[in-house]
Design an enzyme around this catalytic site. Structure first.
Site, PDB file in Angstrom:
ATOM      1  N   ASP A 108      45.074   7.594  29.000  1.00 53.02           N
ATOM      2  CA  ASP A 108      46.481   6.071  28.863  1.00 53.02           C
ATOM      3  C   ASP A 108      47.102   6.738  27.658  1.00 53.02           C
ATOM      4  O   ASP A 108      47.985   5.804  27.518  1.00 53.02           O
ATOM      5  CB  ASP A 108      45.175   5.116  28.829  1.00 53.02           C
ATOM      6  CG  ASP A 108      44.085   5.510  27.578  1.00 53.02           C
ATOM      7  OD1 ASP A 108      43.595   5.934  27.792  1.00 53.02           O
ATOM      8  OD2 ASP A 108      44.603   4.109  26.143  1.00 53.02           O
ATOM      9  N   ASN A 109      46.422   7.391  26.362  1.00 52.77           N
ATOM     10  CA  ASN A 109      47.632   7.729  25.573  1.00 52.77           C
ATOM     11  C   ASN A 109      48.114   9.334  25.332  1.00 52.77           C
ATOM     12  O   ASN A 109      48.602  10.148  24.089  1.00 52.77           O
ATOM     13  CB  ASN A 109      46.958   7.763  24.409  1.00 52.77           C
ATOM     14  CG  ASN A 109      46.087   6.545  23.451  1.00 52.77           C
ATOM     15  OD1 ASN A 109      46.540   5.655  24.221  1.00 52.77           O
ATOM     16  ND2 ASN A 109      44.497   6.880  22.956  1.00 52.77           N
ATOM     17  N   ASP A 116      50.854   6.277  20.442  1.00 48.82           N
ATOM     18  CA  ASP A 116      49.238   5.318  20.316  1.00 48.82           C
ATOM     19  C   ASP A 116      48.769   5.821  18.983  1.00 48.82           C
ATOM     20  O   ASP A 116      48.290   6.715  18.659  1.00 48.82           O
ATOM     21  CB  ASP A 116      48.610   5.575  21.207  1.00 48.82           C
ATOM     22  CG  ASP A 116      48.855   4.202  21.888  1.00 48.82           C
ATOM     23  OD1 ASP A 116      49.019   3.106  21.532  1.00 48.82           O
ATOM     24  OD2 ASP A 116      47.955   3.663  22.942  1.00 48.82           O
ATOM     25  N   GLY A 162      44.797  -9.479  21.482  1.00 53.23           N
ATOM     26  CA  GLY A 162      46.034  -8.800  21.415  1.00 53.23           C
ATOM     27  C   GLY A 162      46.361  -9.489  20.253  1.00 53.23           C
ATOM     28  O   GLY A 162      47.823  -8.880  20.632  1.00 53.23           O
ATOM     29  N   GLY A 217      47.100  -4.414  26.417  1.00 52.04           N
ATOM     30  CA  GLY A 217      46.398  -5.751  25.918  1.00 52.04           C
ATOM     31  C   GLY A 217      46.491  -6.418  25.090  1.00 52.04           C
ATOM     32  O   GLY A 217      46.549  -7.731  24.719  1.00 52.04           O
ATOM     33  N   ARG A 235      57.425  -0.894  18.785  1.00 52.41           N
ATOM     34  CA  ARG A 235      57.940   0.592  19.536  1.00 52.41           C
ATOM     35  C   ARG A 235      59.026   0.397  19.885  1.00 52.41           C
ATOM     36  O   ARG A 235      59.429  -0.554  21.137  1.00 52.41           O
ATOM     37  CB  ARG A 235      56.489   0.378  19.792  1.00 52.41           C
ATOM     38  CG  ARG A 235      56.743   1.892  19.971  1.00 52.41           C
ATOM     39  CD  ARG A 235      54.965   2.210  20.547  1.00 52.41           C
ATOM     40  NE  ARG A 235      54.288   2.090  21.943  1.00 52.41           N
ATOM     41  CZ  ARG A 235      53.095   2.022  22.121  1.00 52.41           C
ATOM     42  NH1 ARG A 235      52.195   2.937  20.825  1.00 52.41           N
ATOM     43  NH2 ARG A 235      52.368   1.920  23.076  1.00 52.41           N
ATOM     44  N   GLY A 291      45.312  -1.143  30.802  1.00 51.62           N
ATOM     45  CA  GLY A 291      46.678  -2.179  30.501  1.00 51.62           C
ATOM     46  C   GLY A 291      47.375  -2.243  29.098  1.00 51.62           C
ATOM     47  O   GLY A 291      46.014  -2.616  28.874  1.00 51.62           O
TER      48      GLY A 291
HETATM   49  P1  AMP Z   1      44.044   1.909  22.262  1.00 45.70           P
HETATM   50  O1  AMP Z   1      42.591   2.284  21.630  1.00 45.70           O
HETATM   51  O2  AMP Z   1      44.890   1.555  21.151  1.00 45.70           O
HETATM   52  O3  AMP Z   1      45.307   2.636  22.914  1.00 45.70           O
HETATM   53  O4  AMP Z   1      44.350   0.693  23.127  1.00 45.70           O
HETATM   54  C1  AMP Z   1      42.824   1.247  24.537  1.00 45.70           C
HETATM   55  C2  AMP Z   1      43.156  -0.643  25.151  1.00 45.70           C
HETATM   56  O5  AMP Z   1      42.592  -1.573  24.560  1.00 45.70           O
HETATM   57  C3  AMP Z   1      44.917  -0.425  25.616  1.00 45.70           C
HETATM   58  O6  AMP Z   1      44.186  -1.294  26.845  1.00 45.70           O
HETATM   59  C4  AMP Z   1      45.173  -1.511  24.664  1.00 45.70           C
HETATM   60  O7  AMP Z   1      46.035  -2.736  25.261  1.00 45.70           O
HETATM   61  C5  AMP Z   1      43.674  -2.423  24.860  1.00 45.70           C
HETATM   62  N1  AMP Z   1      43.624  -2.852  23.062  1.00 45.70           N
HETATM   63  C6  AMP Z   1      43.125  -2.608  21.799  1.00 45.70           C
HETATM   64  N2  AMP Z   1      43.150  -4.032  21.124  1.00 45.70           N
HETATM   65  C7  AMP Z   1      43.506  -4.497  21.474  1.00 45.70           C
HETATM   66  C8  AMP Z   1      43.094  -5.885  21.072  1.00 45.70           C
HETATM   67  N3  AMP Z   1      43.438  -6.439  19.759  1.00 45.70           N
HETATM   68  N4  AMP Z   1      43.433  -6.273  21.437  1.00 45.70           N
HETATM   69  C9  AMP Z   1      43.217  -6.240  23.153  1.00 45.70           C
HETATM   70  N5  AMP Z   1      43.829  -5.593  23.856  1.00 45.70           N
HETATM   71  C10 AMP Z   1      43.848  -4.449  22.985  1.00 45.70           C
HETATM   72 MG    MG Z   2      46.799   4.027  24.196  1.00 42.68          MG
END
Ligand code: AMP
Ligand code: MG
Length: 487
Positions: A252-253, A262, A126, A92, A176, A90
């Protein structure tokens, strides 16, 4: 006549989906937002004009401190296979403000990334650090200019707050713009709910949003699967054309729209080697350059599995259908790849020998650590390419074969060169040039290099000016470039 300013035109359809698909919440305000980059051309294309706002007003808007009129902010729920393992994820650290309808009736998500904690944040803060958000801006805009489907970047706003990523770093929020944020992982999340009604709604929603021509199809879910496969094959073929390595092809990407999304540990390859991996956490090379087509097929298989309940009432038949459809992936991809490589070499029509000619060049490049971008660009000349690497006898032999093949084209040599110029960029985001520009921007607040880089990357198929040659020089082969997560 009064000039209409700003002109947000929100219509928030995702927020009308079943409640399990998202959470309503607003961005968490930040201390002292400051605009670092703003994409004026994109804003204009979206029909947005902020000239009536002060710089502080723009910063307040793109930090989430002030919400635009008509916004209905949500964080989306999704799951995803990360390095092969299913996880609940989700948004995050992102919030979709809403869907803006452009003057030419395109529906785009306006998303703030780094906007604070959400119900899906797990252990995360976040937030996002400035340098990786600038990096996403640079690379996504470079991809757009290269003609590759991608999410876009409208703004980067520094928050005036620090985030901790091994060290303390300035925080930032990226705006974005995406044709949607529906991912393979969105469907995987629905599969965990085991709710066919929600699945049907999501399939219909996706078709309405991205594949309207499938609306009347006899088996919409099946046609959606086929359409997404086609879109993803087109996307991956583009990545292979320019030497792009996404780095985290988790499900998810992977978007259902076929846009690149992403930009984390992604990077472009210098010397050609299909095993190239930049991401420090990709220890086994799962997402290496040459693995990307296979990984796309793997991800699409995860997508297909989520659709099984809608494909046929008999699960056995549904599985057989999926196997048949996905079984075509390698052949279809190979056809697209060959057509793309023919374009890179200026080959019109199809000859049986083409595949071997292409593979022999790639093999030679790998053996000789030839630069992927520069080699193809160097071929666009009536003269034999200059440069030490080309003095190799095997290259000379290959070059003669290629010349002979070009002479089989029905049209003039210049037409081949035109085709090659349109398919082989002269400039792409060289890792060390990007790093240099990001360092100056995030550590010294100096945007000179970053703006010059953005300007060059906006016209990637144009020839270099001689004073920009440093952008064409790859990183010394002895230095191994690494990208890191923890963005
Ligand atoms: P990503 O690697 O950017 O595709 O992120 C994978 C998951 O980690 C997604 O659910 C993001 O929303 C969550 N996420 C990445 N960085 C953070 C962060 N700093 N705080 C909270 N959630 C994060
Ligand atoms: Mg992602």
């Amino acid at each position: 006549m009064s000039i209409k300013k700003t002109a947000w035109n929100f219509d928030n359809s995702y927020a009308c989906l079943p409640e399990k698909m998202f959470s309503h919440l607003s961005p968490v305000p930040v201390r002292s937002p400051n605009v670092i980059l703003f994409n004026h051309i994109l804003a204009e294309n979206l029909g947005l004009d902020f000239s009536n706002l002060s710089k502080t007003g723009v910063a307040a808007l793109f930090s989430g401190n002030v919400l635009p009129v008509g916004a209905a902010p949500i964080a989306q729920a999704y799951a995803g296979h990360q390095y092969g393992h299913l996880t609940m994820l989700g948004d995050g650290r992102a919030i979709v403000l809403g869907e803006h309808i452009t003057p030419d009736h395109q529906r785009v998500d306006i998303q703030l990334k780094g906007s604070g904690r959400t119900p899906y944040s797990r252990q995360g803060d976040g937030r996002a650090a400035l340098s990786p958000m600038l990096r996403e801006y640079v690379i996504s805009e470079a991809m757009y200019a290269l003609g590759i489907p991608t999410t876009r970047s409208l703004a980067v706003v520094a928050t005036g707050e620090d985030v901790f990523r091994n060290t303390s770093q300035p925080g930032a929020i990226l705006t974005r713009v995406a044709s949607s944020h529906i991912r393979v992982g969105t469907f995987e999340y629905i599969a965990t709910l085991e709710n066919v009604e929600i699945l049907k709604k999501m399939v219909n929603y996706t078709i309405d949003r991205h594949y309207l021509h499938l609306k009347e199809a006899e088996n919409p879910a099946l046609e959606l699967l086929k359409a997404v496969i086609e879109k993803q094959i087109i996307l991956i073929t583009h990545w292979m054309r320019v030497g792009f390595i996404h780095g985290v092809m988790n499900t998810d990407n992977m978007t259902i729209s076929g846009e690149t999304i992403d930009y984390g540990p992604c990077a472009f390859m210098d010397a050609y080697d299909p095993k190239t991996v930049f991401s420090s956490i990709d220890r086994y090379g799962r997402y290496a350059f040459g693995n990307q087509p296979e990984i796309a097929q793997w991800n699409l298989t995860r997508f297909a599995e989520t659709l099984l309940p809608l494909l046929h009432e008999s699960q056995e038949t549904a599985i057989q259908t999926v196997e048949d459809v996905l079984g075509n992936f390698p052949g279809t991809y190979q056809k697209h790849w060959l057509a793309m490589m023919r374009n890179k070499l200026g080959l019109f029509k199809q000859e049986n020998e083409d595949e071997m000619l292409i593979n022999d060049l790639l093999f030679w490049m790998q053996e000789n650590k030839a630069d992927y971008t520069n080699t193809f660009r160097a071929l666009i000349s009536k003269n034999f390419p200059t440069g030490k690497v080309f003095q190799d006898e095997r290259f000379k032999l290959w070059h003669r074969r290629w010349q002979a093949r070009l002479s089989q084209n029905a049209c003039a040599l210049e037409s081949s060169f035109e085709l090659m110029r349109a398919n082989n960029p002269a400039v792409m985001p060289r890792n060390h040039k990007v790093e240099e520009a990001l360092k100056a921007a995030s550590e010294q607040g100096d945007l000179t290099l970053l703006n010059r880089l953005l300007e060059l990357l906006s016209k990637p198929y144009e020839d270099f000016r001689s004073d920009d040659m440093s952008y064409q020089t790859p990183l010394d082969a002895g230095c191994v470039y690494k990208t890191f997560c923890g963005t």
